[in-house]
Design an enzyme around this catalytic site. Structure first.
Site, mmCIF file in Angstrom:
data_model
loop_
_atom_site.group_PDB
_atom_site.id
_atom_site.type_symbol
_atom_site.label_atom_id
_atom_site.label_comp_id
_atom_site.label_asym_id
_atom_site.label_seq_id
_atom_site.Cartn_x
_atom_site.Cartn_y
_atom_site.Cartn_z
ATOM 1 N N GLU A 1 20.711 -1.083 4.128
ATOM 2 C CA GLU A 1 19.655 -0.344 3.456
ATOM 3 C C GLU A 1 20.120 0.416 2.215
ATOM 4 O O GLU A 1 19.366 0.562 1.260
ATOM 5 C CB GLU A 1 19.008 0.652 4.434
ATOM 6 C CG GLU A 1 18.261 0.014 5.597
ATOM 7 C CD GLU A 1 16.973 -0.666 5.183
ATOM 8 O OE1 GLU A 1 16.547 -0.488 4.021
ATOM 9 O OE2 GLU A 1 16.390 -1.394 6.012
ATOM 10 N N SER B 1 -35.675 -8.704 21.880
ATOM 11 C CA SER B 1 -36.862 -8.228 21.158
ATOM 12 C C SER B 1 -36.660 -6.905 20.439
ATOM 13 O O SER B 1 -37.579 -6.423 19.773
ATOM 14 C CB SER B 1 -38.043 -8.103 22.122
ATOM 15 O OG SER B 1 -38.489 -9.393 22.506
#
Length: 774
Positions: A116, A397
């Site tokens: 890193e 519905s």
């Protein structure tokens, strides 16, 4: 040699301004002068940019957030708050074991710095040499991903105080990151900085810190890991999911070997050690079981579905749960707990078994804030399927006010007493016959009566008058859209979620103003920066349309003929609609009883809240997974008890009639018309009549408890058909139910026609024929 010889220099090349030498000299000087000027200009520009850059950096640095020992050393959990600003959950905080520097293996420190930040022990927080090297490597493609421009200290700062959102990768943030990295380096030793980093990084699977990762992946502490195992952990933070040795051993191996090679280059290990470690399989030594990891501090499942949706909203904003955020939600924890208990522990609701499921969403009618959400019941899986936001079940519905009658009032100016025909109907261009639940026709009835009793044929005739384009526009204003254009059949059913439907019905409650539903109202980042969230209001319909729909939907719950009387809260001003879907012919794998349906819905609202509920089974075609007549009212009962609970101590106000409406009464119903539109001319398509004839053509007196049938907009090509039925329970607790099945006409929409059931009479039909089986 002759004396007194004079030399004429006028023609000498070196003695005149016009001589060749002088000409060359002048040309040289003329050529050199612009070069100096350009060079000075370049140097001046560079100096100016350096001064400008320094000034900008200094300004950004002066506005940088504070960085403390606590922010560097503590976990980076995200805290979730309810609407009263109480912490209800901490994401990313439960699985972290902090390890001190003296317990961290030297080889792990070497592996991390090698891969890193190999100049970690030389720079002061920012590494100009590393930045240049990274840029060169990126340009040539030779870095192999081994080095980046950010130092370990900068990475630590980013994890500790800044948002990880991509949108925040700005020059300002990078400048502040660099400045804070310099400050951290002045305050802490290199070993301490490395300790902070090792304990803070995310390692996948809700694991934070490398000590916890060692326990999770290998079942032992860092101090007992081999070189191969340490190298793998050192490389994982770059992509915790991508380098997961359980799921992606190939990529995990490649990353581990990159770390080992980097360690050789920094002389942390020998080539022989690296080669020996490379021969070890990344799967070797992996733990078969893991320590329990949890995202939520709440042991009960009360907030499971809500929290899952909050995480989805965070992801949609480009944010992570391990970013140290404070997330303020709209959750009403009391309402959420009550909804959970109704679905899981309340015997009054009457669930027939633990397999039957529920999806429910509670929305603030005036703001769109999602106050509660339930996506499952009797679940033992954390963050399981959230049925409240799924769109794979037909709404039945409950679609009628949204797609049929709402647009009819909005665009055609229908009065609530508009006459429509409940007469034989075949879908245009097909042989598909649409039936009502009772296999009967009531002739000329009012729109108001048709909606209260949820009759199908008048709804489809009304949609045909409106037109699909206008109906689609109306739906889009309510946040409901489809991949393909809906068809007439979708006027009695569509595939939408309880969240969408609750928000859409909230517009009826809110005078026609729609708000997109949302769960997060504010996020505070580690640096103190906050962002507030809300949705913009949309005038989805006129106040007159909203009021007239509400006036009719009150009857669904109040009128003895209404299909939703089981949902009625005594004394509360409210309105709502039922919906259910029927089995397609021959789809069920067992023998259906006289009354059975696949799905049952109820969506209702007050001026304060809108609540939509779906109930059904995940696998409705399996034997035993049908809704009986009694089961069809479970959604209504959940609504009733939840709305009753949350409406306590709140204002209970009726809706105020807009000034542009006129009220009329007849046959026990209160009706309304928009001023100037009291007379509607007959329409041959639907069989509608002039409103002036309404009182000379008495509506049918057959006001028995009724049910409705639906069909749907399809979301899945695996579903070949859908259908609907509607059921209700009267005030005397008598129950009737009906069945209506439909066949699909495309992968996105389904045809309707179907099987109805009343008492012992059952009607069956394919998508083109129908017949009675007595």
């Amino acid at each position: 040699m002759p004396k007194n010889i004079s030399i004429d220099t006028s023609s000498n090349e070196g003695g005149s301004s016009n001589s060749r030498v002088n000409k060359n000299k002048n040309n040289y000087e003329k050529g050199k002068f612009p070069f100096k000027k350009v060079l000075l200009g370049i140097l001046g520009f560079i100096s100016f940019m350096i001064i400008l850059g320094t000034g900008v950096f200094a300004y950004f640095a002066s506005t940088a957030p504070q960085i403390t020992y606590q922010s560097l050393s503590s976990d980076n959990s995200t805290k979730i708050y309810d609407d009263k600003k109480h912490v209800i959950s901490r994401l990313g905080a439960q699985n972290r074991d902090y390890v001190k520097s003296n317990k961290i293996p030297t080889q792990l420190k070497q592996a991390i710095t090698s891969i890193e930040d190999r100049r970690f022990y030389k720079h002061k927080g920012v590494d100009p040499i590393g930045i240049v090297g990274a840029a060169a490597s990126n340009a040539t493609g030779s870095s192999l991903g081994l080095q980046g421009g950010s130092t370990l200290t900068q990475q630590l700062v980013k994890l500790s105080v800044f948002s990880t959102a991509y949108s925040d990768r700005t020059l300002k943030r990078k400048s502040q990151e660099a400045w804070l990295a310099l400050k951290v380096e002045r305050s802490y030793s290199k070993d301490k900085i490395l300790e902070f980093y090792i304990n803070k990084v995310y390692m996948g699977n809700n694991v934070y810190g490398m000590q916890t990762a060692a326990e999770y992946y290998y079942g032992k502490s860092l101090s007992k890991l081999s070189l191969s195992e340490l190298a793998l952990l050192a490389g994982m933070p770059q992509s915790p999911s991508g380098y997961n040795p359980y799921l992606y051993p190939k990529y995990a191996t490649q990353r581990r070997n990159q770390v080992l090679n980097a360690m050789v280059r920094t002389k942390a290990i020998s080539s022989e050690q690296a080669e020996h470690a490379k021969k070890v399989s990344v799967k070797a030594g992996l733990a078969k079981t893991h320590k329990k990891t949890e995202l939520s501090t709440v042991k009960e499942k009360y907030i499971d579905s809500y929290l899952k949706q909050v995480i989805q909203e965070l992801k949609s904003k480009g944010l992570k749960t391990n970013a140290g955020l404070k997330v303020y939600t709209n959750l009403d924890l009391s309402a959420q707990k009550h909804l959970y208990k109704l679905a899981n522990n309340n015997p009054e609701i009457g669930f027939p078994n633990n397999r039957m499921q529920v999806g429910a969403t509670l929305v603030d009618s005036q703001t769109g804030q999602v106050k509660a959400m339930l996506g499952n019941r009797k679940s033992k899986v954390a963050f399981g399927l959230n049925r409240a936001v799924q769109t794979d079940r037909s709404s039945g519905s409950t679609m009628k006010p949204l797609m049929d009658y709402g647009p009819a009032i909005e665009y055609l100016k229908y009065p609530t007493y508009q006459l429509v025909n409940d007469t034989p109907y075949t879908y245009p261009g097909t042989s598909t016959v649409l039936k009502d639940f009772d296999l009967r026709y009531q002739g000329t009835i009012t729109m108001h009566k048709a909606l209260i009793e949820s009759r199908n044929i008048p709804a489809i005739r009304t949609l045909q008058n409106v037109g699909i384009n206008k109906a689609t526009d109306f739906l889009s204003n309510l946040g409901i859209t489809f991949d393909n254009t809906p068809t007439l059949q979708n006027g009695i059913g569509a595939y939408i979620s309880s969240e969408q439907e609750a928000a859409a019905y909230a517009a009826f409650a809110n005078g026609g103003v729609y708000h997109k539903p949302y769960l997060i109202n504010k996020i505070t980042f580690p640096d103190g920066k906050s962002t507030n969230y809300e949705t913009k209001s949309v005038n989805a319909m006129s106040p007159e349309t909203a009021f007239m729909i509400t006036a009719m939907l009150k009857g669904v719950m109040n009128n003895p003929s209404g299909s939703g009387t089981a949902a009625k809260v005594p004394g509360l001003y409210e309105a709502g609609k039922t919906g259910s879907t029927q089995y397609p012919e021959n789809s069920y794998k067992g023998i259906l009883p006289g009354y059975a349906a696949m799905d049952s819905w109820f969506t209702g609202y007050t001026r304060n809240y809108s609540l939509s509920i779906w109930t059904g089974y995940d696998h409705p075609l399996e034997v035993g997974n049908y809704l009986s007549a009694n089961d069809l009212t479970i959604a209504q009962r959940i609504y009733k008890y939840e709305m009753q609970y949350i409406s306590q101590n709140l204002s209970n106000n009726d809706w105020v009639k807009p000034a542009n409406l006129t009220q009329v009464s007849r046959n026990g119903l209160t009706d309304y018309y928009i001023n100037g539109y009291s007379a509607i001319q007959p329409d041959k398509t639907s069989g509608a009549f002039s409103s002036s004839a309404i009182y000379n053509n008495e509506p049918s007196s057959n006001y028995s408890k009724q049910t409705d049938s639906t069909s749907s907009v399809k979301r899945s090509t695996s579903q070949e058909s859908s259908a609907s039925s509607e059921s209700s329970t009267s005030s005397e607790s008598s129950t009737e139910s009906s069945k209506d099945s439909t066949s699909s006409s495309s992968t996105e929409s389904s045809s309707s026609s179907s099987s109805n059931n009343t008492d012992d009479n059952q009607q069956s039909s394919s998508n083109s024929t129908s017949s009675n089986n007595n």
